[in-house]
Design a protein around this motif. Sequence first.
Motif, PDB file in Angstrom:
ATOM      1  N   SER A   1       0.591  -1.121   0.054  1.00 21.36           N
ATOM      2  CA  SER A   1      -0.186  -0.027  -0.148  1.00 21.36           C
ATOM      3  C   SER A   1       1.082   1.259  -0.005  1.00 21.36           C
ATOM      4  N   LEU A   2       0.256   2.147  -0.701  1.00 19.28           N
ATOM      5  CA  LEU A   2       0.937   3.796  -0.514  1.00 19.28           C
ATOM      6  C   LEU A   2      -0.290   4.602   0.061  1.00 19.28           C
ATOM      7  N   THR A   3       0.359   5.197   1.339  1.00 19.16           N
ATOM      8  CA  THR A   3      -0.513   6.102   1.964  1.00 19.16           C
ATOM      9  C   THR A   3      -0.048   7.615   1.874  1.00 19.16           C
ATOM     10  N   ILE A   4      -0.714   8.329   1.490  1.00 19.22           N
ATOM     11  CA  ILE A   4      -0.501   9.720   0.958  1.00 19.22           C
ATOM     12  C   ILE A   4      -1.380  10.708   2.181  1.00 19.22           C
TER      13      ILE A   4
ATOM     14  N   ILE B   1       0.522   3.427 -11.453  1.00 18.68           N
ATOM     15  CA  ILE B   1      -0.014   1.868 -11.579  1.00 18.68           C
ATOM     16  C   ILE B   1      -0.360   1.293 -10.238  1.00 18.68           C
ATOM     17  N   VAL B   2      -1.704   1.218 -10.074  1.00 18.54           N
ATOM     18  CA  VAL B   2      -1.873   0.621  -8.459  1.00 18.54           C
ATOM     19  C   VAL B   2      -2.401  -0.868  -8.576  1.00 18.54           C
ATOM     20  N   LYS B   3      -1.468  -1.726  -8.148  1.00 22.59           N
ATOM     21  CA  LYS B   3      -1.783  -3.077  -8.108  1.00 22.59           C
ATOM     22  C   LYS B   3      -2.006  -3.306  -6.755  1.00 22.59           C
ATOM     23  N   GLY B   4      -1.762  -2.641  -5.798  1.00 27.53           N
ATOM     24  CA  GLY B   4      -1.777  -2.906  -4.439  1.00 27.53           C
ATOM     25  C   GLY B   4      -3.036  -1.724  -4.040  1.00 27.53           C
ATOM     26  N   ASN B   5      -2.890  -1.237  -2.984  1.00 29.20           N
ATOM     27  CA  ASN B   5      -3.812  -0.311  -2.326  1.00 29.20           C
ATOM     28  C   ASN B   5      -3.186   1.080  -2.252  1.00 29.20           C
ATOM     29  N   LEU B   6      -4.047   2.215  -2.658  1.00 32.50           N
ATOM     30  CA  LEU B   6      -3.730   3.325  -2.622  1.00 32.50           C
ATOM     31  C   LEU B   6      -4.834   4.269  -1.556  1.00 32.50           C
ATOM     32  N   TYR B   7      -4.107   4.929  -0.808  1.00 33.11           N
ATOM     33  CA  TYR B   7      -4.878   5.750   0.256  1.00 33.11           C
ATOM     34  C   TYR B   7      -4.537   7.319   0.151  1.00 33.11           C
ATOM     35  N   ALA B   8      -5.212   8.139  -0.451  1.00 31.87           N
ATOM     36  CA  ALA B   8      -4.907   9.547  -0.388  1.00 31.87           C
ATOM     37  C   ALA B   8      -6.093  10.197   0.521  1.00 31.87           C
ATOM     38  N   GLU B   9      -5.458  10.414   1.603  1.00 26.20           N
ATOM     39  CA  GLU B   9      -6.442  11.014   2.669  1.00 26.20           C
ATOM     40  C   GLU B   9      -5.865  12.533   3.130  1.00 26.20           C
ATOM     41  N   GLY B  10      -6.519  13.294   2.493  1.00 24.56           N
ATOM     42  CA  GLY B  10      -6.395  14.751   2.531  1.00 24.56           C
ATOM     43  C   GLY B  10      -7.525  15.266   3.568  1.00 24.56           C
TER      44      GLY B  10
ATOM     45  N   SER C   1      -6.770  -5.177 -11.666  1.00 24.15           N
ATOM     46  CA  SER C   1      -7.945  -5.988 -10.835  1.00 24.15           C
ATOM     47  C   SER C   1      -7.259  -6.455  -9.470  1.00 24.15           C
ATOM     48  N   SER C   2      -6.006  -6.507  -9.146  1.00 24.21           N
ATOM     49  CA  SER C   2      -5.579  -6.807  -7.815  1.00 24.21           C
ATOM     50  C   SER C   2      -5.429  -5.670  -6.862  1.00 24.21           C
ATOM     51  N   CYS C   3      -5.932  -4.464  -7.324  1.00 27.13           N
ATOM     52  CA  CYS C   3      -6.232  -3.427  -6.183  1.00 27.13           C
ATOM     53  C   CYS C   3      -7.572  -3.502  -5.677  1.00 27.13           C
ATOM     54  N   SER C   4      -7.602  -3.773  -4.088  1.00 26.96           N
ATOM     55  CA  SER C   4      -8.793  -4.096  -3.507  1.00 26.96           C
ATOM     56  C   SER C   4      -9.157  -2.846  -2.897  1.00 26.96           C
ATOM     57  N   GLU C   5      -8.454  -1.817  -2.604  1.00 26.98           N
ATOM     58  CA  GLU C   5      -8.951  -0.659  -1.780  1.00 26.98           C
ATOM     59  C   GLU C   5      -8.194   0.660  -2.471  1.00 26.98           C
ATOM     60  N   LEU C   6      -9.045   1.564  -2.723  1.00 28.09           N
ATOM     61  CA  LEU C   6      -8.537   2.766  -3.425  1.00 28.09           C
ATOM     62  C   LEU C   6      -9.545   4.072  -2.912  1.00 28.09           C
ATOM     63  N   LEU C   7      -8.736   4.984  -2.311  1.00 30.18           N
ATOM     64  CA  LEU C   7      -9.320   6.042  -1.669  1.00 30.18           C
ATOM     65  C   LEU C   7      -8.764   7.351  -2.251  1.00 30.18           C
TER      66      LEU C   7
ATOM     67  N   LYS D   1     -14.595  -7.019  -6.979  1.00 30.26           N
ATOM     68  CA  LYS D   1     -14.629  -7.311  -5.591  1.00 30.26           C
ATOM     69  C   LYS D   1     -13.924  -6.210  -4.806  1.00 30.26           C
ATOM     70  N   GLY D   2     -13.505  -5.178  -5.420  1.00 35.18           N
ATOM     71  CA  GLY D   2     -12.920  -4.238  -4.596  1.00 35.18           C
ATOM     72  C   GLY D   2     -13.662  -3.042  -3.971  1.00 35.18           C
ATOM     73  N   LYS D   3     -12.976  -2.232  -3.394  1.00 31.40           N
ATOM     74  CA  LYS D   3     -13.742  -0.793  -2.815  1.00 31.40           C
ATOM     75  C   LYS D   3     -13.314   0.314  -3.397  1.00 31.40           C
ATOM     76  N   LEU D   4     -13.698   1.385  -3.771  1.00 33.80           N
ATOM     77  CA  LEU D   4     -13.525   2.640  -4.122  1.00 33.80           C
ATOM     78  C   LEU D   4     -14.476   3.709  -3.593  1.00 33.80           C
ATOM     79  N   VAL D   5     -13.843   4.733  -3.155  1.00 36.36           N
ATOM     80  CA  VAL D   5     -14.210   5.931  -2.490  1.00 36.36           C
ATOM     81  C   VAL D   5     -13.437   7.002  -2.918  1.00 36.36           C
ATOM     82  N   VAL D   6     -14.354   7.850  -3.516  1.00 35.80           N
ATOM     83  CA  VAL D   6     -13.859   9.180  -4.006  1.00 35.80           C
ATOM     84  C   VAL D   6     -14.862  10.322  -3.296  1.00 35.80           C
ATOM     85  N   THR D   7     -14.395  10.991  -2.483  1.00 42.89           N
ATOM     86  CA  THR D   7     -15.273  12.086  -1.910  1.00 42.89           C
ATOM     87  C   THR D   7     -14.200  13.250  -1.552  1.00 42.89           C
TER      88      THR D   7
END
Length: 418
Positions: A63-66, A83-92, A124-130, A172-178
């Motif tokens: 994962s990469l957390t920003i 390229i996101v094969k794992g997870n990306l969390y951009a939490e501003g 498709s291997s990315c299970s969570e992206l925020l 099967k993944g989860k995507l939140v854009v807010t």
Amino acid sequence: MKAKQMFTFLALFMVMLTSCEKANINVDPDTGNGSAIGEVSGIWKRGSVQHITGDIIIPAGQSLTIEEGVTVIMDAATKPEIIVKGNLYAEGTFAFPIKFTVDEALRTEENKFGRLWGGILAASSCSELLLNYTIVEYAGATTSDASTSVKQKLYKGKAGENLPALWFANVKGKLVVTNSIFRNLQEDCTYIEGGKIIFSNNQFYTTGLTGGEAINFKSGCLADVANNIVYSTNTNALKLSNSGDRDPQAYIIAYNNTFVNTGWRRPTAKGGSIWVEATVRVSIFNNMFINTRFGIKRDTKAPEDVRSIFSNNYYYGYNQTTVNQFQPTTEIIAGTNDIIGKTAGDNEPKFVNYPTSTDVNNAVFSSAWDFHLQSGSPAIGKGKTDIKPQHTAGLVLNGVTYKSPDPASYIGAFGTAN
């Protein structure tokens, strides 16, 4: 013996050098500022500046957390892809958003439709992206045979494609854009091919040079789309489709959004406001259509699921041409309890600060505009509140729960200012 020791040293040095190429390089441990190319993971420190000088890959299983306030400068010369094969969390945060951008000198009128870097492309291997309080701008470069996305068969996997700013492809993944902003993009802002999804409280503007939607959904998507403002997309604000033969059937609930001036810059008649096709199931209600090129439009050769619901949507046209193109036909969908007039100027929404006479071909968004409703607006109290969104219990990403907004009693993305 000395020769053997020297060979061992050189071998170790090459291993270390290779490792550096796969991770962040030149990172200042105090500030977190750095440059990156190759594989990245871990944390980009709050307030830091990251210079992306080539394609970066978040490996599967990592994962990469920003953190808040990070500025990610994409090199316009190399036009990198993320390229996101794992997870990306951009939490501003509201005060300190994250920004994916280019050098300040390139943020010009000439470059207002981006094309200066690729996009955020989640395999498709990315299970969570925020993306929360995140600005994505000046993306949408055109792929070539040398593009990592082409070599790895991601997105459409071929040269000559205009990349979306965000692509997600795990059913099967989860995507939140807010609470985020997409702007200055060549074509689609987002292109989503599956997952449990929330898009809420976002802004989309100055996007689409010759085509493109704000949000483009395909089969496999279970999505709630609420409280978004979409201004002057080249084509539709929302393209809702079940194409692609993925399970589950796409089901999109779109409510309490405000769409303004969408579809007019499309050179063909397809563009408009919301497009539905290919047995997609939708519930579309409490949305405000202000000077959009058409009302909700269906593909008559491949229409939506018969269980779809259309209700309590609001239409305003400054001129008669626009009003005429709202009127129900076999293509333009009539909803129950819609607010729709037959004469130019009917149903003036009474925004706090937006001139509804603004040229429909205008793609420049003003931060001074305020799409809240004045007291006495005919959109107040006309919303439908008895349809339950899909993700009211929330989606959990990186241990945090993000919930879909409740439907409001007003129509549009914003109620009164106080």
